[in-house]
Structures are given as C-alpha cells and as structure tokens.
Design an enzyme around this catalytic site. Structure first.
Site, PDB file in Angstrom:
ATOM      1  N   HIS A 345      36.221 -17.815 -12.288  1.00 24.28           N
ATOM      2  CA  HIS A 345      37.258 -17.325 -13.080  1.00 24.28           C
ATOM      3  C   HIS A 345      38.168 -16.254 -12.218  1.00 24.28           C
ATOM      4  CE1 HIS A 345      36.457 -18.630 -17.291  1.00 24.28           C
ATOM      5  NE2 HIS A 345      35.195 -18.855 -16.648  1.00 24.28           N
ATOM      6  N   HIS A 388      30.107 -10.865 -21.262  1.00 23.92           N
ATOM      7  CA  HIS A 388      30.556  -9.837 -20.652  1.00 23.92           C
ATOM      8  C   HIS A 388      30.273  -8.315 -21.370  1.00 23.92           C
ATOM      9  CE1 HIS A 388      34.657  -7.681 -19.186  1.00 23.92           C
ATOM     10  NE2 HIS A 388      33.581  -7.447 -18.210  1.00 23.92           N
ATOM     11  N   GLU A 394      38.013  -3.521 -25.959  1.00 18.39           N
ATOM     12  CA  GLU A 394      38.772  -4.631 -25.900  1.00 18.39           C
ATOM     13  C   GLU A 394      38.815  -5.161 -27.601  1.00 18.39           C
ATOM     14  OE1 GLU A 394      36.937  -7.993 -23.869  1.00 18.39           O
ATOM     15  OE2 GLU A 394      36.537  -6.862 -22.267  1.00 18.39           O
ATOM     16  N   HIS A 418      35.466  -5.101 -29.443  1.00 21.06           N
ATOM     17  CA  HIS A 418      34.197  -5.086 -28.605  1.00 21.06           C
ATOM     18  C   HIS A 418      34.428  -3.661 -27.745  1.00 21.06           C
ATOM     19  CE1 HIS A 418      34.349  -9.581 -28.811  1.00 21.06           C
ATOM     20  NE2 HIS A 418      33.602  -9.243 -29.712  1.00 21.06           N
ATOM     21  N   HIS A 424      29.497  -9.143 -25.425  1.00 21.67           N
ATOM     22  CA  HIS A 424      30.256  -9.943 -26.210  1.00 21.67           C
ATOM     23  C   HIS A 424      30.267 -11.439 -25.078  1.00 21.67           C
ATOM     24  CE1 HIS A 424      33.242  -7.520 -23.847  1.00 21.67           C
ATOM     25  NE2 HIS A 424      33.679  -8.469 -23.674  1.00 21.67           N
TER      26      HIS A 424
END
Length: 498
Positions: A345, A388, A394, A418, A424
C-alpha cells in the site's frame, strides 16, 4: 433553478460583478472617494496585512450597505454547539455511530444553524431545535489552535437568517440532500459528493495587543492600534452565508481554528495529480437589494459561543468584488487518484484533498482525505486497509456506498472515530475474504465515497456525541471478535504444512 456560474481555480486573484450593474468594480484602485453606483467599499482580510504574498488573503467587496449596519449582538442559547472538550471523560475505545437521525419535517422545522433559546429583542424563530451538533474536537479557540467536527441535521431553509463564524474555516460535506448556499460573493449549489469551504477572517486580541492569524503568523501591534483596527474589522468579520435545503438534509463539517485549508504539496508526484486547482469553483457576484421589515437575523459564532443580531436589510448586497479570499466548492469526482501498481500500500496521505497545516513540517492540524473509486492491482498484497495504530486521530464518514473494510455497520450518514494509538482495521469477514481472494485487477469502491478527517490532535467527544444523539453503536467492537489465530509455528508457508 437557473444554472449557476462559477470562476475556476484555487486561491486565484479573481474579480466579478453582477451583470445587472456593469462597471461596478472601481478602475485602478480599491477605495475611491465615491464608488461606482454609489456603493460602499469594504475589505475582507483573511490574513495579516504583512503576510508574504503567497499567503496573503484579502478581497474587496462593493456593497449597497456595509455589514457594520446592524443592531448589537446578544448571546443566545448554544443548542448542541460547544467547544468544551471536558464535559465528559475521555474514551479511547473505537467508536462508531449509526446514521445521525434527521428531524422529520412533520414533527419540527430545523434549519442549518437553528438554535434554542431567545432574548427579549430576538424573534420567536430562534425558539427551535439545534441544526448544528458538535461531535468532537480539540484545542483552543482563543489561541487559534485546534478543530471541531460538527454534524448538521436540517429539514428547512434559513429564512431571513444567516450565519458567520469568527472562530474557524468550515469545510462542509453534504451527505443527503442538496444545499443552495447564499454568500456575500454569490451563490453555490452543493450536492452530495461535493464539498465547499467557507473561510473565517482575521482574529483580533485587544488585551494582548496582537493580530493573530495562524499558529505560524503573528503580527505585533500596540493595544491602541488593535483597538482602532477593531472598529474597521467589525464591518468585515466573517463570511456570511445562508443555506436553502429541498428535503431532509444531513452532512458533516470540519472546522479548523487559526489556519486555512491548502492544497497538499505534491513532492515527487510532480505538477499534476490529486485535487487539481482548476477544478475548484468560486461563485460569481450576485446581489439582492431587499429590505426585511421584520428584521434579518445574523448569527455569529465567536469564541465558541453563539450570538445574534438584527438588521433591516439582506446581507447579500455585494454588487461586485475582487480578491483571492473567497468561498469555494469542489466535486470529489474530479480527484485524480494515485495508487500502488506493484505491491503493498501507499499510505492514505495520497488521497488528501485539502490540508490545514500546523507549524510542524508535514504535520497537519487536519487533513481532508477521501477514498474514491479506483483500480486495485497490487500483487501479493492484502488489498483492504491494513491493521493500524496511528499517532493521529481518524474520524471517518460515508457519503454513499459501502466501505471496503467494513461492509456492514459503517453506513452512509454515520461515522467512526479511531483515537490516537487506538488499534483499528478490517473486520473479521473482510480479512478472511481478502486473504483468500484471487488477485486479479479489480475495481474498488465503485458507487462509494468514504472520507476521513485526520488530525494530529487528540480529539475529545462531546456529551451529544457519546450520549444525547443516541446513535453510538455499542456493539462496534464485536466486528473484530471473530478474528482468530492462523499461526503455524511449524510451517513458514502461509498455506500450512504440505
């Protein structure tokens, strides 16, 4: 409704005049002794006078009456708007909200910024439920450092009422229903999958003798100099706007204190990509010369409190304007997506539309990030978002569709938070499916638009967010409970012993 016209560009120096009054912009100067059409000249300052040219923000408005023509402001009830981040204790858990409930028109009328309460000289129209609701936030308004996240829930238009914000910029994300936004610069039609930004003005602190604009911009003035500027600033403080709606309407607002939103730097991406400047749209000049016999109500948010004033005319009486400090809108479908094309990613920062920078390089007070439709082609890769823990906070919302990492309980019109270092990631069902999927090129998020307000600040949730709204999903944590160990200590091969 006739199709509205716009000027294209982000942060450009623009000029516009209502075609009903050709030549209404002064020629060769900003403040003539007598303006064309006998208008008043009024400057709107969005930065310190002495900011570098690259960050200097101001516009000149030529209007039928200056905005200083109003009765004194009076304090009104806050409703669910707050900047008190200590009204309930902190909660580090993963939080998710079901879609926030919109009041039914048949039950009660609520406009974009309706508030509860009244005062002897203000109308009974203020005796209505709140349309704005503060969900979470952090920082301090008076020192111009922080942010707030609000939810707006409304079902009727603002009639002879407008709002302006002395505390911060509003980034508005409609989720359900169109908004017709009247501003002093003109009109904007905002639909779901579009955003707009209504900017604040300068902040004056007469007690300390400073003109404060942002964390990294401070111009020193004497107390007497500041007090003299306050007299001028009373007529230019805050972009006024009013909102018409056409159905039961819902959306999200990111408010940042003391800084303005910018386009993110592109670095090695190069000159083009992400949100291109030409796709931002600025309204063209439009005015109404309208007397309001019953009085026009101007609502102001100042130092986190709400105030209201009355005046006899519509505030949208600007015949012409020029400058680089304006409201603007953007269609999220125009975002040019960058993505990994080999393996693994890229970080979600590649999906940043706008950023509000802090004084620390690379660290934002807030980023506005989207997760738009795109191709997924990464090979040998778990393609959904990874698990993560993040030093940033977030908040996520969903405009439409189904978010890939949580197909179930994360619904349009709801949200999730989060907090800093709270773990999460994908739910158990998503993990199992993605771990076994055939990795052919595939379309991701077609028909979907999720977004994130990401911040370096630790966000506190309000009492309305945790209790009053009654939308908190108490079972959110259960989406991870089915996760099980796949550990094979005797075989490095992920598929297990042969």
């Amino acid at each position: 409704m006739a199709e509205l016209k716009y000027i294209s560009g982000f942060g450009n120096e623009c000029a516009s005049e209502d075609p009903r009054c050709p030549g209404s912009l002064p020629e060769g100067q900003n403040n003539p002794q007598v303006c064309p059409y006998n208008l008043y000249a009024e400057q709107l300052s969005g930065s310190a006078f002495t900011c570098p040219r690259s960050t200097n923000k101001r516009s000149w408005l030529y209007r039928i009456l200056p905005s200083v023509s109003h009765k004194p402001f009076e304090s009104i009830d806050q409703g669910h708007v707050t900047h008190n981040w200590d009204e309930v204790g902190p909660d580090p858990n993963q939080l998710r909200w079901k879609p926030f409930e919109i009041p039914k028109t048949s039950q009660k009328k609520v406009d974009f910024v309706s508030v509860s309460g009244s005062s002897p000289s203000l109308p009974a129209a203020l005796l209505c439920p709140a349309g704005l609701h503060t969900l979470c936030g952090a920082g301090d308004i008076k020192s111009n450092n922080g942010l707030a996240i609000h939810i707006f829930l409304c079902n009727t238009s603002m009639e002879d009422r407008c709002f302006y914000n002395s505390d911060g910029d509003f980034l508005i994300v409609p989720q359900k229903g169109k908004l017709l936004i009247y501003t002093e610069f003109g009109k904007m039609l905002l639909q779901p999958n579009e955003i707009c930004v209504i900017q604040l003005l300068l902040f004056l602190d007469p007690m300390r003798g400073f003109l404060l604009l942002s964390e990294d911009t401070m111009v020193s003035l004497t107390v007497s100099e500041v007090q003299s500027i306050i007299i001028m600033a009373k007529s230019v403080r805050g972009m006024r706007f009013s909102v018409d709606v056409f159905e039961e309407t819902r959306g999200y607002i990111l408010e940042v204190y003391g800084v303005h939103f910018e386009l993110p730097d592109l670095g090695p991406i190069g000159a083009n990509g992400l949100a291109n400047p030409r796709d931002f749209l600025i309204p063209v000049a439009w005015y109404e010369d309208r007397q309001v016999p019953g009085g026009y109500t101007v609502i102001n948010k100042y130092q986190g409190k709400l105030f209201a004033s009355k005046q006899s005319v519509s505030p949208f009486n600007v015949v012409a304007w020029h400058g680089n400090y304006t409201p603007y809108k953007y269609n999220l479908e125009n975002f040019m997506v960058i993505n990994a094309v080999a393996f693994d990613h890229a970080d979600p920062s590649i999906f940043t539309v706008l950023t509000a920078k802090s004084t620390r390089p690379g660290v934002a007070i807030a980023d506005f990030v989207i997760f738009p439709p795109r191709w997924g082609v990464a090979n040998k890769t778990f393609r959904p978002p990874y698990y993560h823990r993040n030093c940033m906070s977030e908040f996520m919302g969903l405009i439409k569709g189904h978010y890939e990492a949580k197909q179930g309980g994360f619904l349009p019109g709801g949200g999730s938070l989060h907090s800093a270092m709270t773990p999460h990631g994908p739910d158990a069902d998503c993990f199992e499916k993605a771990s076994k999927a055939q990795l052919a090129p595939e379309r991701i998020a077609d028909g979907t638009m999720a977004f994130m307000f990401e911040s370096s600040l630790s966000l506190a949730v309000t009492k309305w967010g945790l209790k009053t709204c009654n939308c908190l999903d108490e079972n959110y944590y259960k989406c991870w409970e089915p996760l099980r160990s796949h550990f094979t200590p005797n075989s490095r091969d992920p598929t297990g012993p042969k």
